[in-house]
Every structure is written in C-alpha cells, then in structure tokens.
Design a protein around this motif. Structure first.
Motif, PDB file in Angstrom:
ATOM      1  N   ASP A  64       0.504  14.744   2.352  1.00 50.03           N
ATOM      2  CA  ASP A  64       0.456  13.358   1.642  1.00 50.03           C
ATOM      3  C   ASP A  64       1.453  12.534   2.543  1.00 50.03           C
ATOM      4  N   THR A  65       1.834  12.784   3.593  1.00 48.90           N
ATOM      5  CA  THR A  65       2.810  12.124   4.639  1.00 48.90           C
ATOM      6  C   THR A  65       2.252  11.674   5.931  1.00 48.90           C
ATOM      7  N   PHE A  66       2.219  10.395   6.052  1.00 46.47           N
ATOM      8  CA  PHE A  66       1.681   9.912   7.479  1.00 46.47           C
ATOM      9  C   PHE A  66       2.657   9.181   8.136  1.00 46.47           C
ATOM     10  N   LEU A  67       3.231   9.882   9.414  1.00 49.62           N
ATOM     11  CA  LEU A  67       4.022   9.392  10.168  1.00 49.62           C
ATOM     12  C   LEU A  67       3.937   9.444  11.411  1.00 49.62           C
ATOM     13  N   PRO A  68       3.021   8.405  11.883  1.00 50.15           N
ATOM     14  CA  PRO A  68       2.623   8.207  13.551  1.00 50.15           C
ATOM     15  C   PRO A  68       4.070   7.939  14.354  1.00 50.15           C
ATOM     16  N   ALA A  69       3.831   8.542  15.469  1.00 49.73           N
ATOM     17  CA  ALA A  69       4.999   8.257  16.334  1.00 49.73           C
ATOM     18  C   ALA A  69       5.256   6.802  16.825  1.00 49.73           C
ATOM     19  N   ARG A  70       6.374   6.480  17.084  1.00 52.80           N
ATOM     20  CA  ARG A  70       6.675   5.077  17.829  1.00 52.80           C
ATOM     21  C   ARG A  70       6.114   5.154  19.283  1.00 52.80           C
ATOM     22  N   ASP A 103       3.690  -2.302   6.088  1.00 53.40           N
ATOM     23  CA  ASP A 103       3.835  -1.603   4.686  1.00 53.40           C
ATOM     24  C   ASP A 103       2.550  -1.352   3.916  1.00 53.40           C
ATOM     25  N   GLU A 104       2.184  -0.227   3.863  1.00 54.45           N
ATOM     26  CA  GLU A 104       0.905   0.330   3.419  1.00 54.45           C
ATOM     27  C   GLU A 104       1.092  -0.026   1.880  1.00 54.45           C
ATOM     28  N   CYS A 105       2.463   0.285   1.427  1.00 50.73           N
ATOM     29  CA  CYS A 105       2.482   0.284  -0.115  1.00 50.73           C
ATOM     30  C   CYS A 105       2.236  -1.068  -0.444  1.00 50.73           C
ATOM     31  N   GLU A 106       2.674  -2.092   0.077  1.00 51.74           N
ATOM     32  CA  GLU A 106       2.668  -3.614  -0.290  1.00 51.74           C
ATOM     33  C   GLU A 106       1.438  -4.021   0.001  1.00 51.74           C
ATOM     34  N   SER A 109      -2.865  -0.347   1.097  1.00 47.02           N
ATOM     35  CA  SER A 109      -3.717   0.374   2.049  1.00 47.02           C
ATOM     36  C   SER A 109      -3.604   1.656   2.149  1.00 47.02           C
ATOM     37  N   HIS A 110      -2.753   2.222   1.154  1.00 48.33           N
ATOM     38  CA  HIS A 110      -2.580   3.546   1.108  1.00 48.33           C
ATOM     39  C   HIS A 110      -3.529   4.462   0.407  1.00 48.33           C
ATOM     40  N   HIS A 111      -3.233   5.693   0.353  1.00 46.91           N
ATOM     41  CA  HIS A 111      -4.514   6.495  -0.047  1.00 46.91           C
ATOM     42  C   HIS A 111      -3.592   7.660  -1.247  1.00 46.91           C
ATOM     43  N   CYS A 112      -2.696   6.914  -1.854  1.00 46.19           N
ATOM     44  CA  CYS A 112      -1.863   7.517  -2.864  1.00 46.19           C
ATOM     45  C   CYS A 112      -2.793   7.834  -4.371  1.00 46.19           C
ATOM     46  N   ASN A 113      -2.770   9.073  -4.793  1.00 47.65           N
ATOM     47  CA  ASN A 113      -3.292   9.335  -6.078  1.00 47.65           C
ATOM     48  C   ASN A 113      -2.543   8.209  -6.841  1.00 47.65           C
ATOM     49  N   PRO A 114      -3.618   7.670  -8.209  1.00 53.23           N
ATOM     50  CA  PRO A 114      -3.081   6.731  -9.242  1.00 53.23           C
ATOM     51  C   PRO A 114      -1.904   7.151  -9.680  1.00 53.23           C
ATOM     52  N   THR A 115      -1.621   8.618  -9.671  1.00 48.92           N
ATOM     53  CA  THR A 115      -0.648   8.914 -10.710  1.00 48.92           C
ATOM     54  C   THR A 115       0.472   9.178  -9.744  1.00 48.92           C
ATOM     55  N   GLN A 116       0.457   8.902  -8.460  1.00 47.49           N
ATOM     56  CA  GLN A 116       1.608   8.980  -7.538  1.00 47.49           C
ATOM     57  C   GLN A 116       2.173   7.434  -7.277  1.00 47.49           C
ATOM     58  N   ILE A 117       3.403   7.560  -6.838  1.00 52.53           N
ATOM     59  CA  ILE A 117       3.967   6.194  -6.200  1.00 52.53           C
ATOM     60  C   ILE A 117       3.958   6.270  -4.676  1.00 52.53           C
ATOM     61  N   CYS A 118       3.753   4.958  -4.002  1.00 53.50           N
ATOM     62  CA  CYS A 118       3.756   4.975  -2.664  1.00 53.50           C
ATOM     63  C   CYS A 118       5.182   4.680  -2.146  1.00 53.50           C
ATOM     64  N   ILE A 119       5.486   5.165  -1.176  1.00 50.52           N
ATOM     65  CA  ILE A 119       7.206   5.108  -0.502  1.00 50.52           C
ATOM     66  C   ILE A 119       6.631   4.781   0.875  1.00 50.52           C
ATOM     67  N   ASN A 120       7.007   3.511   1.430  1.00 50.78           N
ATOM     68  CA  ASN A 120       6.921   3.191   2.710  1.00 50.78           C
ATOM     69  C   ASN A 120       7.804   3.868   3.593  1.00 50.78           C
ATOM     70  N   THR A 121       7.363   4.176   4.771  1.00 51.73           N
ATOM     71  CA  THR A 121       8.166   4.791   5.961  1.00 51.73           C
ATOM     72  C   THR A 121       7.784   4.076   7.096  1.00 51.73           C
ATOM     73  N   SER A 122       8.720   4.388   8.121  1.00 51.94           N
ATOM     74  CA  SER A 122       8.413   3.686   9.661  1.00 51.94           C
ATOM     75  C   SER A 122       7.032   4.166  10.153  1.00 51.94           C
ATOM     76  N   GLY A 123       6.064   3.431  10.197  1.00 50.26           N
ATOM     77  CA  GLY A 123       4.946   3.625  10.966  1.00 50.26           C
ATOM     78  C   GLY A 123       3.928   4.487   9.814  1.00 50.26           C
ATOM     79  N   TYR A 125       3.631   6.020   5.461  1.00 49.70           N
ATOM     80  CA  TYR A 125       3.919   5.905   3.843  1.00 49.70           C
ATOM     81  C   TYR A 125       4.163   7.610   3.380  1.00 49.70           C
ATOM     82  N   THR A 126       4.532   7.578   2.273  1.00 56.59           N
ATOM     83  CA  THR A 126       4.684   8.920   1.454  1.00 56.59           C
ATOM     84  C   THR A 126       4.300   8.595   0.030  1.00 56.59           C
ATOM     85  N   CYS A 127       3.544   9.678  -0.046  1.00 55.47           N
ATOM     86  CA  CYS A 127       3.150   9.887  -1.787  1.00 55.47           C
ATOM     87  C   CYS A 127       3.957  10.514  -2.401  1.00 55.47           C
TER      88      CYS A 127
END
Length: 421
Positions: A64-70, A103-106, A109-123, A125-127
């Motif tokens: 559930d973690t998406f971290l594309p490189a800079r 900011d996919e959370c804002e 545009s994230h794909h987190c489950n409705p029971t999860q919360i989205c946490i934005n990261t550089s490049g 987000y994390t569910c």
C-alpha cells in the motif's frame, strides 16, 4: 506500480512499457522506472546519447506504499535544448519549470481502502490505519485491547480504543491501566473502629457493642438478656456495659455482681435506742427490747428467765426459758441443719428428749437427736420470707432413779429474709 512475487515473497516492479499498449503516444517513447514509467520526446537525442535515468530502489514488502524516485539530472554530451519539464510519477510540473509533489490525499487520487487513512509522502502516499486498528486483509479492523491484558482489573473495548476501570474498593492510577487500593477508613465509615483490607474494609465495635446488620454501625449489647444469673439480684443494661443492683439492705460486692448484707448494727445506720439491742439479719435489722420475764419467771441474765422449783406456781412449767435469735435466707435449700441444742448439765442416770414444743405449724422443721445430750434443728421444707418464726425448742430431762422429770425451753426467733441471699 508493483506486483507481489509469491515465489520471491516480495513486491517487484511492473514494466508498464512492456505490458501497456500505447503507453506513450505522439512523439514520445516509454521509459520504465521503479513503481512507474516516463514518456519522453523522440528525436531529442541520438540513441547512443539517450541517458538512462537512475532512481533509488523502494523497499519491498509494502503493497500500500507508492514511492516513485525523484528525477536526477544527467550530464549530456551535447548542447542543452530548453524544453518543458518532464516529471516522474507523483510529481507535477510547476510554472517555474520544477516538479512539485502531488498530494494524492488532498486530490483524492489515492487508492486507499475506505477503512484506511491516506498519508501523503514525497512522490506518493501511504495507506495506514488509525491508532487502535490494524490492517487485516486490506481492511482496518479494531484491536480488542482487552484480550491482551491492557487493564489490570476491568476493561471495556471501544472502537479504536479501550477503557480501564477498577473493582469497588480500588481507584484507577494515573497510568489509566493499573488500580490501587482505597483506604476507606480515611473517610471514617465505621461508628467505632475501622480496619482497612485489600479492596474493602471491616468495622469492629468497642466492648459491650455488636455490629449492626449494615456492617458499619454498632449497637449496644444487652448483656442482661444473656443470662438471668449474670447478677445475683437485678441486672440493668447500660451503653456498652451493664450494672448489677441490690435491694435495700444490701450493697454490691467487690465482684460487681453479688449482693452482700449491710450490717446496720455495725454501721450505726439504725433506729434502735440505747436501751434496745440491734439485731442484724440478711437484708435488714430489728431492735430488740430489753428482756421482760413474766411471773412466775424471774430474770437471771439478759436473755434468760428462770422459774424456781421451790415456787409451787412453777411445778408444771419449764425450769428455764432461754431467748435466742437467728436469721435465715428465704428459699434456702433443704434439708439444712440450722441450729444446735444440747444439755449443759448432766445428771447421773438421766437421759434427755429433744422436741419442738410450739411454732412449727407448717411442719417446716424437725428435731434430729445427734447424741444422748444433743440434737439439731433441721429445716425440712423451704420457707419464704420476709417473716418471723418463733419456735419453742424443748429439752426434757428424765431421771427414773430419783423419779425426776423436768424441761427447759429455748425460744428461738428466726428472721427469714425477703431474698434468697
């Protein structure tokens, strides 16, 4: 941008340029990267000068973690041509030509489950799950903290959290988990004494009291109801104790329970005149008048009258009358020897007969001869007081040798007390 490799047991990069038809359109070509891909313009560089972008690897194991490189700049061997900035996945070109994080959370545009919360990261987000939940099968499920002994005593699970409480007699410590004993005795819940115990307390009472049904108050113990023999006469209950009282003519003895006769003749607390004689008996006294002998008797001592044999009027009368007094407790147990009588002068050839001449109307007494010169007055039936009993105890002297028969009387006055002590 990743797929789980069951054999390797890790997440591996998906090559979008190979599996996606027409991944890049127009005059662009597809460049695969870790977790995504990039479309770059064709013809900008000769193939032998096309730089390969280098991206840092993303640790595997987080589906559930998406971290594309800079992106990182590559030195080129030809003159640079100013073009529009191309940004990797997770970034968007800015007006100044740089790439800004999306900011996919804002933007939702994230794909987190409705029971999860989205946490934005550089490049990316994390569910994740909020505190009190854990991820099971892609769903955030409540953690039942009570199953793991988070609380020392009582535990109540609530969604995402838990609440600890304590049994009666305990209070929750500042750590909100452990409990400590309450010293209930500090609030003085008991009427008399208090003893603190673990989780509770016990009350005790002073001597002479007993614990009431409520367990905290003390009520007076009626000692007098325990036994009718607690006091010799009468028992009076008092708060926490009792006292014994005696009838008039008695005082409470040193043991606090028995009644002892007051000798009014010794204490001087009597009404007798100087001419009278004070006689004490159990529970009272009497004043005896001076002895008066009736004719033909004459006084020979302060308690004896005699009728001379030389006086013809004395021929059929007792030779002497001796006055005696005694006291007797009411209801005394029987049989009881109460008085001794014996001859003071012995004559050769004489024998003696002892008998009750008068006063024994109720048949309470009888004479038992103990020797040829003595006898005992026996109480054979219980006698109740208060009353006075006057008995004439006769001693008959018989001498057949000289053909003599005479008698003497002891006039015994018995003062029977009102009480059996």
């Amino acid at each position: 941008g990743f797929v789980y490799d069951r054999r390797a047991r890790q997440c591996v990069d998906v090559d979008e340029c190979r599996i996606l038809p027409d991944a890049c359109q127009g005059h662009t070509f597809c460049v695969n990267q870790e977790g995504g891909y990039l479309c770059r313009p064709r013809g900008l560089l000769s193939p032998q000068y096309r730089p390969e972008a280098s991206y840092p690897e993303v640790p595997g194991g987080f589906s559930d973690t998406f971290l594309p490189a800079r992106p990182r700049s590559v030195e080129q061997s030809y003159p640079r041509v100013r073009t529009t900035a191309q940004c990797i996945l997770g970034y968007a070109p800015a007006e100044d030509g740089t790439c800004n994080d999306i900011d996919e959370c804002e933007t939702n545009s994230h794909h987190c489950n409705p029971t999860q919360i989205c946490i934005n990261t550089s490049g990316g987000y994390t569910c994740s799950c909020v505190e009190g939940y854990w991820l099971i099968g892609g769903q955030c499920q409540d953690i039942d903290e009570c199953r793991y002994g988070y609380c020392q005593q009582l535990c109540a699970n609530v969604p995402g959290s838990y609440s600890c409480s304590c049994n009666p007699g305990f209070i929750l410590n500042p750590d909100s988990r452990t409990c400590q004993d309450v010293n209930e005795c500090e609030e003085e819940p008991c009427t008399h004494g208090c003893f603190n115990t673990y989780g509770s307390f016990m009350c005790n009472c002073d001597e002479g009291f007993e614990l009431a049904a409520d367990g905290t108050s003390c009520i007076d113990l009626d000692e007098c109801s325990f036994s009718e023999f607690l006091c010799q006469h009468r028992c009076v209950n008092t708060a926490g104790s009792f006292s014994c009282i005696c009838p008039p003519g008695y005082y409470v003895y040193e043991d606090g329970r028995s009644c002892e006769d007051i000798n009014e003749c010794d204490t001087g607390n009597n009404t007798c005149t100087t001419a009278q004689v004070c006689f004490n008996f159990q529970g009272g006294h009497t004043c005896l008048d001076p002895l008066q002998c009736h004719s033909p008797y004459v006084e020979v001592s302060d308690n004896q009258c005699m009728c001379s044999a030389e006086n013809p009027a004395c021929r059929d009368k007792p030779f002497t009358i001796l006055y005696r007094h005694m006291d007797l407790s009411s209801g005394r147990t029987v049989p009881a020897d109460i008085f001794q009588m014996q001859a003071t002068t012995r004559y050769p050839g004489a024998f003696y007969i002892f008998q009750i001449k008068s006063g024994n109307d109720g048949r309470e007494f009888y004479m038992r001869q103990t020797s040829n010169v003595s006898a005992t007055l026996v109480l054979s039936r219980p006698i109740k007081g208060p009353q006075e009993v006057v008995l004439d105890l006769e001693m008959v002297t018989v001498n057949n040798v000289i053909n003599f028969r005479g008698s003497s009387i002891i006039r015994l006055t018995i003062f029977v007390s009102e009480h059996p002590f």
